[in-house]
Design a protein around this motif. Sequence first.
Motif, PDB file in Angstrom:
ATOM      1  N   ILE A 106      -2.790 -13.632  12.202  1.00  0.00           N
ATOM      2  CA  ILE A 106      -1.630 -14.178  12.756  1.00  0.00           C
ATOM      3  C   ILE A 106      -1.824 -14.867  14.038  1.00  0.00           C
ATOM      4  CG2 ILE A 106       0.572 -13.167  13.890  1.00  0.00           C
ATOM      5  CD1 ILE A 106       0.482 -10.915  11.596  1.00  0.00           C
ATOM      6  N   LEU A 114      -9.311  -6.883  19.552  1.00  0.00           N
ATOM      7  CA  LEU A 114      -9.076  -6.595  18.341  1.00  0.00           C
ATOM      8  C   LEU A 114      -9.683  -7.912  17.276  1.00  0.00           C
ATOM      9  CD1 LEU A 114      -6.996  -4.449  17.859  1.00  0.00           C
ATOM     10  CD2 LEU A 114      -5.164  -6.060  17.346  1.00  0.00           C
ATOM     11  N   ILE A 145      -0.513   3.913  13.475  1.00  0.00           N
ATOM     12  CA  ILE A 145      -0.804   3.895  14.931  1.00  0.00           C
ATOM     13  C   ILE A 145       0.059   5.298  15.470  1.00  0.00           C
ATOM     14  CG2 ILE A 145      -1.842   1.781  15.321  1.00  0.00           C
ATOM     15  CD1 ILE A 145       0.894   1.210  16.642  1.00  0.00           C
ATOM     16  N   THR A 167       2.502 -17.811  23.278  1.00  0.00           N
ATOM     17  CA  THR A 167       2.029 -17.278  22.488  1.00  0.00           C
ATOM     18  C   THR A 167       1.824 -15.860  21.897  1.00  0.00           C
ATOM     19  OG1 THR A 167       0.427 -19.366  22.588  1.00  0.00           O
ATOM     20  CG2 THR A 167      -0.108 -17.798  20.973  1.00  0.00           C
ATOM     21  N   PRO A 168       1.426 -15.233  22.652  1.00  0.00           N
ATOM     22  CA  PRO A 168       1.572 -13.628  22.352  1.00  0.00           C
ATOM     23  C   PRO A 168       2.893 -13.177  21.879  1.00  0.00           C
ATOM     24  CG  PRO A 168       0.432 -13.800  24.248  1.00  0.00           C
ATOM     25  CD  PRO A 168       1.265 -15.167  24.092  1.00  0.00           C
ATOM     26  N   MET A 169       3.825 -13.779  22.241  1.00  0.00           N
ATOM     27  CA  MET A 169       5.283 -13.276  21.824  1.00  0.00           C
ATOM     28  C   MET A 169       5.578 -13.493  20.370  1.00  0.00           C
ATOM     29  SD  MET A 169       7.649 -14.703  24.919  1.00  0.00           S
ATOM     30  CE  MET A 169       9.288 -14.233  24.357  1.00  0.00           C
ATOM     31  N   TRP A 170       4.689 -14.477  19.838  1.00  0.00           N
ATOM     32  CA  TRP A 170       4.954 -14.458  18.185  1.00  0.00           C
ATOM     33  C   TRP A 170       4.173 -13.605  17.610  1.00  0.00           C
ATOM     34  CZ3 TRP A 170       5.116 -20.818  17.866  1.00  0.00           C
ATOM     35  CH2 TRP A 170       6.307 -21.071  18.754  1.00  0.00           C
ATOM     36  N   ILE A 171       3.232 -12.787  18.060  1.00  0.00           N
ATOM     37  CA  ILE A 171       2.526 -11.618  17.170  1.00  0.00           C
ATOM     38  C   ILE A 171       3.234 -10.523  17.207  1.00  0.00           C
ATOM     39  CG2 ILE A 171       0.580 -10.269  17.234  1.00  0.00           C
ATOM     40  CD1 ILE A 171      -1.014 -12.329  18.908  1.00  0.00           C
ATOM     41  N   ASN A 172       3.629  -9.857  16.155  1.00  0.00           N
ATOM     42  CA  ASN A 172       4.109  -8.847  15.856  1.00  0.00           C
ATOM     43  C   ASN A 172       4.070  -7.613  17.077  1.00  0.00           C
ATOM     44  OD1 ASN A 172       4.561  -6.045  14.803  1.00  0.00           O
ATOM     45  ND2 ASN A 172       5.798  -6.997  13.077  1.00  0.00           N
ATOM     46  N   PHE A 173       5.330  -7.162  17.522  1.00  0.00           N
ATOM     47  CA  PHE A 173       5.059  -6.429  18.702  1.00  0.00           C
ATOM     48  C   PHE A 173       4.144  -5.126  18.248  1.00  0.00           C
ATOM     49  CE2 PHE A 173       8.206  -2.843  19.362  1.00  0.00           C
ATOM     50  CZ  PHE A 173       8.784  -3.047  18.195  1.00  0.00           C
ATOM     51  N   VAL A 174       4.559  -4.536  17.114  1.00  0.00           N
ATOM     52  CA  VAL A 174       3.693  -3.349  16.596  1.00  0.00           C
ATOM     53  C   VAL A 174       2.394  -3.692  16.876  1.00  0.00           C
ATOM     54  CG1 VAL A 174       3.604  -1.341  15.063  1.00  0.00           C
ATOM     55  CG2 VAL A 174       5.726  -2.790  15.464  1.00  0.00           C
ATOM     56  N   LEU A 175       1.819  -4.733  16.293  1.00  0.00           N
ATOM     57  CA  LEU A 175       0.520  -5.176  16.339  1.00  0.00           C
ATOM     58  C   LEU A 175       0.009  -5.450  17.739  1.00  0.00           C
ATOM     59  CD1 LEU A 175       0.300  -7.670  13.365  1.00  0.00           C
ATOM     60  CD2 LEU A 175      -0.952  -5.293  13.363  1.00  0.00           C
ATOM     61  N   ARG A 176       0.910  -5.815  18.507  1.00  0.00           N
ATOM     62  CA  ARG A 176       0.319  -5.954  20.207  1.00  0.00           C
ATOM     63  C   ARG A 176       0.096  -4.428  20.657  1.00  0.00           C
ATOM     64  NH1 ARG A 176       4.154  -8.759  23.349  1.00  0.00           N
ATOM     65  NH2 ARG A 176       5.690  -8.916  21.531  1.00  0.00           N
ATOM     66  N   ALA A 177       1.238  -3.544  20.369  1.00  0.00           N
ATOM     67  CA  ALA A 177       0.817  -2.181  20.686  1.00  0.00           C
ATOM     68  C   ALA A 177      -0.417  -1.614  20.270  1.00  0.00           C
ATOM     69  CB  ALA A 177       2.167  -1.392  20.385  1.00  0.00           C
ATOM     70  N   MET A 178      -0.712  -2.010  18.993  1.00  0.00           N
ATOM     71  CA  MET A 178      -1.888  -1.338  18.486  1.00  0.00           C
ATOM     72  C   MET A 178      -3.183  -2.042  19.265  1.00  0.00           C
ATOM     73  SD  MET A 178      -3.378  -1.891  14.585  1.00  0.00           S
ATOM     74  CE  MET A 178      -4.565  -3.349  14.724  1.00  0.00           C
ATOM     75  N   ALA A 179      -3.012  -3.213  19.534  1.00  0.00           N
ATOM     76  CA  ALA A 179      -4.146  -4.043  20.214  1.00  0.00           C
ATOM     77  C   ALA A 179      -4.356  -3.279  21.798  1.00  0.00           C
ATOM     78  CB  ALA A 179      -3.804  -5.224  20.587  1.00  0.00           C
ATOM     79  N   PRO A 212      -6.425  -7.304  25.302  1.00  0.00           N
ATOM     80  CA  PRO A 212      -6.327  -6.440  24.021  1.00  0.00           C
ATOM     81  C   PRO A 212      -6.271  -7.130  22.644  1.00  0.00           C
ATOM     82  CG  PRO A 212      -4.589  -6.044  25.674  1.00  0.00           C
ATOM     83  CD  PRO A 212      -5.240  -7.202  25.891  1.00  0.00           C
ATOM     84  N   ASP A 243       9.598  -9.491  13.981  1.00  0.00           N
ATOM     85  CA  ASP A 243       9.551  -8.506  15.095  1.00  0.00           C
ATOM     86  C   ASP A 243      10.038  -7.414  15.065  1.00  0.00           C
ATOM     87  OD1 ASP A 243       7.097  -9.164  16.761  1.00  0.00           O
ATOM     88  OD2 ASP A 243       8.769  -9.419  18.487  1.00  0.00           O
TER      89      ASP A 243
END
Lengths: 264, 286
Positions: free
Chosen positions: A240, A24, A219, B120-132, A20, A195
Motif C-alpha cells: 500500500i 514495518l 492487533i 502520503t501517510p494519510m493514505w495508508i489505512n489508519f489501523v495499519l498505521r496504528a499497527m506500525a 514506524p 480508512d
Amino acid sequence: MKKFLSFLYVIIVLAFVYVPILILVFYSFSSGKTTGNFEVFSFKWYSKLGEIKDVVLNTVVLAVVSSAIATILGTLGAIGIFYSKGKFGKTVNGISQIPVVNSEVVTACALVMLFMALGFAHRSMFGVYVGHVILTTPFVVLSVMPKLKQMDGSLYEAALDLGATPTQALFKVILPEILPGILSGFMLAITLSLDDYIITATLSPLSFDTISTAVYKSIALTTEKASEKIPIYRALTTIIFLLTVLVVILNASVKKRNRKGEVK
Amino acid sequence: MRNEKVIDRSAYKKPVKANRLFTFSRKQLCIPYGLFLVMFVVIPLLLIVYFAFTGEDGSFTFSNFIRFFSDTTKLSTLFISVLVALAVTVICLIVAYPVALILSKMKGNVAMIFLLLFITPMWINFVLRAMAMKELLSLLSLPLGNMANLIGLTYDFLPFMIMPLYSTLIKMDRSLEEAAHDLGAGKVKVFTKVTLPLSVPGIISGAMMVFLPVMSCYVVTDTFSGSTGFTVIGKLIAWSFLGEGGTLADIHGGATISLVMLIIMFVTMIATGGFKNENNARGTNL
C-alpha cells in the motif's frame, strides 16, 4: 542557523511519521514473525498475501461501489443545493454537514437503531453500504460546490435558449464544467471509505471483514491466533505504501505538466 | 429570413414539450439526496433522542440518564475522553504548528515535496498505521498503557492537524507580518500579534479534526492501552450496541451516551463558531 534548526525540526517530525512505517517495510522482508530480529531475507510473507485476498477485495469493492453511489448522489445534490434559492437547498446543505462533524460511532449506532425500528437485521451488507455512502457523500458535495461557484451561470441558460433540454444542458454543459470537482470528490470518498473502521465494524455481517476490521482483530486482541497474520499485514502495508508513493509522484508530475501547459 | 427563424424555434422547442414528464428544474436534482439524508441521517438522530428518553417498555423516562450519570466508571470514561481529546489536540497543535509555519515559508518545489511527504501517510489505512506504531513501541520496549495510548493517538491524528494549519498559513497575507516588523514589532510580537491571530481559523478546523474523532476512536486505544490504559467514550457506545457475538446489548443506554456525545459536539461547534469547510483536512486534495 535558524534555517537549519527549522529544517531539522521538520525532519524530526517526518521521522516520527515515517520511522514506524519504514520499520514495518523493513521487517516485511524478514522470514521471522517478530520485528526486532531480522532472520533471513525472504518474500515468504508476500507469498502468503493470498490468505488475505478476500479482505483486500472486500475493502476495494466496498470503497469503489459506495464511492460511485456517493459521487452520483452528491453531485446531483450539490447542483440542486446550489441552484435552489430558497430554504430547501439551505436545509439540505445543513443536514449534509451533520455526518461530517458527527462522530462515526454515533452515525453508525444511529443507523443500527433505524434498522431495528424498521425491523431489519441490524447487520447487513445494505447497512454497510448505506453507512459508507452517508460518510462520503457530504465530502463529494463539498468538492463539487466550489466548481459550481466558479462556473459561469449564464452557460446553462444559454444552452436552454439554444434549444437544449434540461437533461442535455446538465450533461453537456454543467457536468463537463464541474468534472474536476466530481473526480476529486470521488477520490476523497474512496480514501475515506478505505480508512473507515467503525461503520464497517458496527454494521457489517460478522463474516465480512475489511482491511481495517481484520487488522484491528489482529492487533487489539492479543491472543496468539489473532496475531498470526500480522507479518502478512506488514507485507500488505509495504505494498500500500509503495502504491501510495507511486500515485503521489504520478499525480504531482501530471499537475506540474498541466501547470506548465497553462503558462504556455 | 424571419420565417426561417420561427421555424427553427419551434423545431427546437418541441422535444421539451413532448417530454414534459421528464423535464426538471435544476434544484429538483437534490431531491434524491434530500430524501436519503432524511431517511438515514435525520430519522436516526431522532431515534437516538427517542431511545434515550424511553425505557424497555417504550414509556417516557429519565432513568437512562440517571443510570448513566450514577455509573462512576462510565462517567470517568467520559471525563477521561474529554481530557485525552484535549491533550491530544494540544500535543498535535504544538507539534504541527511549527511544521505548518516552516512549510508555508518554503519556496515552490521544496514546499511541494515536503507537503507531499506529510500527506502520503494519510493514505495508508489508519489501523495499519496504528499497527506500525505499536511495532515501533514494542521494538523500543515501551510498555502498553496510557503513555502508549497518547503516542498512538498523536501519531494517527497529526496529519489532520498539519493540513488545515498549512492551508490557512499559506493563504495569509505575508505583507502584514512585514508591516508589523517595519513598524517596530519584534519577532515574538509579530508572531503573537499578527501570525497567530490570523491563523485561528486553521487552528479551529484542525482542532475539530482531532478533538471529536479522538473521543470516538476506540480502535487506537484498544490497540495501545494493553491492560492498564484508558479507553474512550466511543468504546462505551459501541459496546452498548455490540454485545457478545454481535447481539444488541443495551440500545437505550447506547442512545443515551450517543446523545451526550451529540451535545458535546454541538457545544464544541458553538464554542468554536462553526465548522470551516474550506480548511477541512479531509478535503485537502493535491
